[in-house]
Design an enzyme around this catalytic site. Structure first.
Site, PDB file in Angstrom:
ATOM      1  N   GLY A   1       0.844  -1.197   0.000  1.00  0.00           N
ATOM      2  CA  GLY A   1       0.000   0.000   0.000  1.00  0.00           C
ATOM      3  C   GLY A   1       0.872   1.237   0.000  1.00  0.00           C
ATOM      4  O   GLY A   1       1.910   1.284  -0.651  1.00  0.00           O
TER       5      GLY A   1
ATOM      6  N   GLY B   1       4.316   0.226   1.692  1.00  0.00           N
ATOM      7  CA  GLY B   1       5.004  -0.844   0.971  1.00  0.00           C
ATOM      8  C   GLY B   1       5.483  -0.415  -0.404  1.00  0.00           C
ATOM      9  O   GLY B   1       6.619  -0.734  -0.803  1.00  0.00           O
TER      10      GLY B   1
ATOM     11  N   ARG C   1      -3.067  -8.164  -1.662  1.00  0.00           N
ATOM     12  CA  ARG C   1      -4.426  -8.690  -1.697  1.00  0.00           C
ATOM     13  C   ARG C   1      -5.009  -8.627  -3.097  1.00  0.00           C
ATOM     14  O   ARG C   1      -5.743  -9.505  -3.525  1.00  0.00           O
ATOM     15  CB  ARG C   1      -5.325  -7.916  -0.724  1.00  0.00           C
ATOM     16  CG  ARG C   1      -5.366  -8.517   0.665  1.00  0.00           C
ATOM     17  CD  ARG C   1      -6.378  -7.818   1.518  1.00  0.00           C
ATOM     18  NE  ARG C   1      -6.101  -6.369   1.542  1.00  0.00           N
ATOM     19  CZ  ARG C   1      -6.753  -5.505   2.309  1.00  0.00           C
ATOM     20  NH1 ARG C   1      -7.745  -5.903   3.077  1.00  0.00           N
ATOM     21  NH2 ARG C   1      -6.447  -4.229   2.296  1.00  0.00           N
TER      22      ARG C   1
ATOM     23  N   GLY D   1       6.421   7.241  13.004  1.00  0.00           N
ATOM     24  CA  GLY D   1       6.889   7.269  11.614  1.00  0.00           C
ATOM     25  C   GLY D   1       8.392   7.349  11.455  1.00  0.00           C
ATOM     26  O   GLY D   1       9.121   6.458  11.905  1.00  0.00           O
TER      27      GLY D   1
ATOM     28  N   LYS E   1       1.193   2.851  20.757  1.00  0.00           N
ATOM     29  CA  LYS E   1       2.550   3.406  20.734  1.00  0.00           C
ATOM     30  C   LYS E   1       3.068   3.626  22.147  1.00  0.00           C
ATOM     31  O   LYS E   1       4.252   3.400  22.433  1.00  0.00           O
ATOM     32  CB  LYS E   1       2.552   4.717  19.944  1.00  0.00           C
ATOM     33  CG  LYS E   1       2.265   4.482  18.454  1.00  0.00           C
ATOM     34  CD  LYS E   1       1.862   5.763  17.736  1.00  0.00           C
ATOM     35  CE  LYS E   1       1.653   5.530  16.246  1.00  0.00           C
ATOM     36  NZ  LYS E   1       1.076   6.720  15.579  1.00  0.00           N
TER      37      LYS E   1
END
Lengths: 429, 429
Positions: A14, A17, A47, A135, A206
């Site tokens: 996505g 990735g 997918r 991030g 987190k």
């Protein structure tokens, strides 16, 4: 340099990735030089195989992620699917079949970090996950390695960009929550279902990860107190402004003053405008770390997005590949301290409480008595009367959350208290 | 856990060294748990052995540093002497006798980093030096490891606490340089001879180290353009305020836009108040890193002092000890990119120039012509007349330093230009 490439399997293609795959191609020479061997994208599990993915050889694309991680020739599995399953099973299968793993999966790490670390250790493989928290901001590595010779006492951070965008908008424009959320959604900062962000689930995951690393203690997701920011109002921001504060959704991991226990929590809080976290704007993240020797450190940067997250993933990929070439692994889970994780009631902080009260003599005395009876010391009180109604704003000294909760319950029972308009913790002082 | 301890030799026992020794004792259990083996202070080399050092066994103290590093049973040498010699010889001797090295020595690393890395590599040992740049702030490790999969384009930082204290004082009180320096000296922020700080030598060493790591290219100390901050005046701060800026002494390491060359420089510069570095107060340090994928990151914290520096040293000590137990080493020097290091003339930035000029018609036209002839485009001009004299403040668009230098030389030759009051670069926009 070794010429035989290290083979990388990418699970998920996505936003993150596809950026990982792109940088692996465009920066192949740099990555090879920094690792000491080339890295090759050996397979990409997706997918929807029919979707055109620019720059990715269609022959590498598969829908069978399990077969990919079981191939046996994969050196590193990069997991950017997210969610608990099938990610969890794929990661453990990867370890069983000889691969190390780089993951960006905060939910999974927060929920099952201990089991995954155990599986990695059992097979002598690496599990790296810098991208799971904040991030691109290097945070896991500094906490786990740079501060390995220090004692961390507190981690205080803005770790969710969506909610920071919304709160920043409310602060700067006077907008209400819904209006600011709508703008965040329109601009792509908030998802169609914003629950994970605005209810603090994302930040809580987190916080669990950060607390575990900072305190060398297992902190489960259930150990993290969580309160979202959907109840924050424009009136709260006006109160904050009067106090020289702003409001942020904070993840706070703290060692108790006696050193024997820790807490982790996520909730909106007022922080002074002079605090470095107060000026973190838009969707940026920032994390403040306080330790015995280093003092106060802050790490700031983009907390989400394809490229920043890919940067963190690739930094881990380089480290894991180097370890593999050296026949070693990096630091695994460190939970030796095994401190007690206390509940929210034990947390000690300050509070800003707005009460709607009857506008008549003696109310302040009644209210002050309730605070005193519960051992909560008052710092300042401000009374404002209007049309027979009045508001009373109380800012307390430091008190335990349990004492404050008891105070508020008792206040609600007073005839003269019409309602508790808001309770907000005050942090960062 | 291994029970045989790793042996550490400490070279230097001043402000940093004594703190390293103290934490090694008080946090011995934590360090052992994080490393996987206990660490033992095996010797402390000092200049004045008679000085009482609380918490350090006098039997460990020696004046013979050379004999200590030659003992052969030392696992890690921690060098916190500073300066070039004898530190350099001691470090190479340590490698020859089987030890890895943790150093906080920025001057030595900047001058001889390549040779020291080569010596470490030749003997298969580690050379770590997080404490050499920006004290406790994790910076070397994030640049070298977290961003190993990214392309760093710029490092822009406040890396000297003394000068930041002085400039912050000038900004907040309107004081002149000497007055602010006197206060810094009185408070212990500046040394009796402040040259290394105020003339930018300290920051230049750090810039060389950071540029080398960020760009995977050897950057020598001589490659770093250096301009101190002793000429910054209260008038410069007034000009900065008018532009919505403040003045900081910055270390700037940049990749040219074409990607083929890099520059490194240290000089005072105006930065907008909205820039995160503008709000770095007192003796704090902060470093901004811009990279392709991660975007903008900032690292903030105490840049000096015994405890913060010791925190960085001990983080390295833990890493080096772990590597040793694993029979491996961490990443060494990475200079494969071997980019051209360009001189200051190639640097492209904006400039704020104050000229004292004759207060008569046509002066602005003359001045503007000189700028145009040298290809330097003007953004704004402000004229102020007073008693037959006038000042002209010119802010340029981006231009090369060489063009700007040519412009200023030509301006000085104009009859109508009485003097160039100040030239200040404008950064961080």
């Amino acid at each position: 340099m070794r010429t035989r490439p290290l083979k990388v399997a990418l699970l998920g293609c996505g936003v993150v990735g596809s950026e990982v795959a792109r940088i692996m191609t465009t920066h192949a020479d740099d990555l090879a030089a920094r690792i000491g061997a080339p890295v090759e994208l050996a397979g990409v599990a997706v997918r929807r195989p029919s979707k055109v993915r620019e720059g990715i050889d269609p022959a590498l694309v598969t829908t069978d992620a399990t077969a990919l991680v079981k191939r046996g020739d994969i050196d590193v599995v990069v997991e950017v699917i997210g969610g608990i399953e099938p990610a969890r099973t794929l990661i453990t299968t990867a370890f069983e079949h000889g691969a190390s793993v780089v993951s960006a999966n905060k939910a999974l790490l927060a929920q099952d970090g201990a089991a995954l670390h155990a599986a990695a250790g059992q097979h002598g493989k690496d599990l790296y996950y810098e991208a799971a928290v904040a991030g691109a901001i290097p945070l896991i590595r500094p906490l786990r390695e740079s501060l390995a010779g220090d004692k961390v006492n507190r981690v205080l951070g803005i770790v969710n960009g969506t909610t920071n965008f919304i709160l920043d908008k409310m602060d700067s424009t006077g907008a209400g929550y819904q209006e600011a959320l709508d703008e965040a959604t329109a601009l792509g900062y908030a998802e169609a279902d914003p629950t994970a962000d605005v209810e603090g689930f994302d930040a809580a995951a987190k916080a669990a990860i950060l607390a575990g690393i900072a305190f060398h203690t297992r902190v489960r997701l259930d150990d993290v107190y969580r309160e979202g920011m959907t109840e924050v109002t424009a009136a709260d921001f006006r109160s904050a402004t009067e106090m020289g504060c702003t409001i942020k959704l904070l993840a706070i991991c703290e060692r108790a003053r006696d050193g024997a226990s820790v807490t982790a929590r996520v909730h909106p809080a007022m922080i002074p405008l002079s605090h470095p976290l107060a000026s973190v704007r838009g969707a940026y993240n920032a994390v403040f770390v306080e330790s015995d020797a280093a003092g106060q450190l802050m790490f700031y940067g983009p907390g989400a997005g394809g490229s920043p997250t890919a940067s963190a993933v690739l930094g881990d990929l380089v480290a894991v590949c180097r370890n593999r070439l050296n026949g070693t692994t990096g630091p695994g889970e460190s939970a030796y301290a095994d401190l007690t994780v206390s509940s929210m009631g034990e947390v000690v902080t300050r509070y800003h409480i707005s009460l709607d009260v009857a506008d008549k003599p003696g109310v302040l005395a009644q209210v002050a008595t309730v605070f005193a009876e519960h051992g909560v010391s008052i710092d300042t009180v401000r009374q404002q009367g209007k049309d027979g109604e009045a508001s009373l704003v109380v800012v307390t000294h430091r008190a335990s959350d349990a004492s404050l909760t008891g105070t508020v319950e008792a206040l609600r029972k007073l005839d003269t208290v019409r309602g508790v308009a808001s309770i907000m913790r005050v942090e960062g002082e």
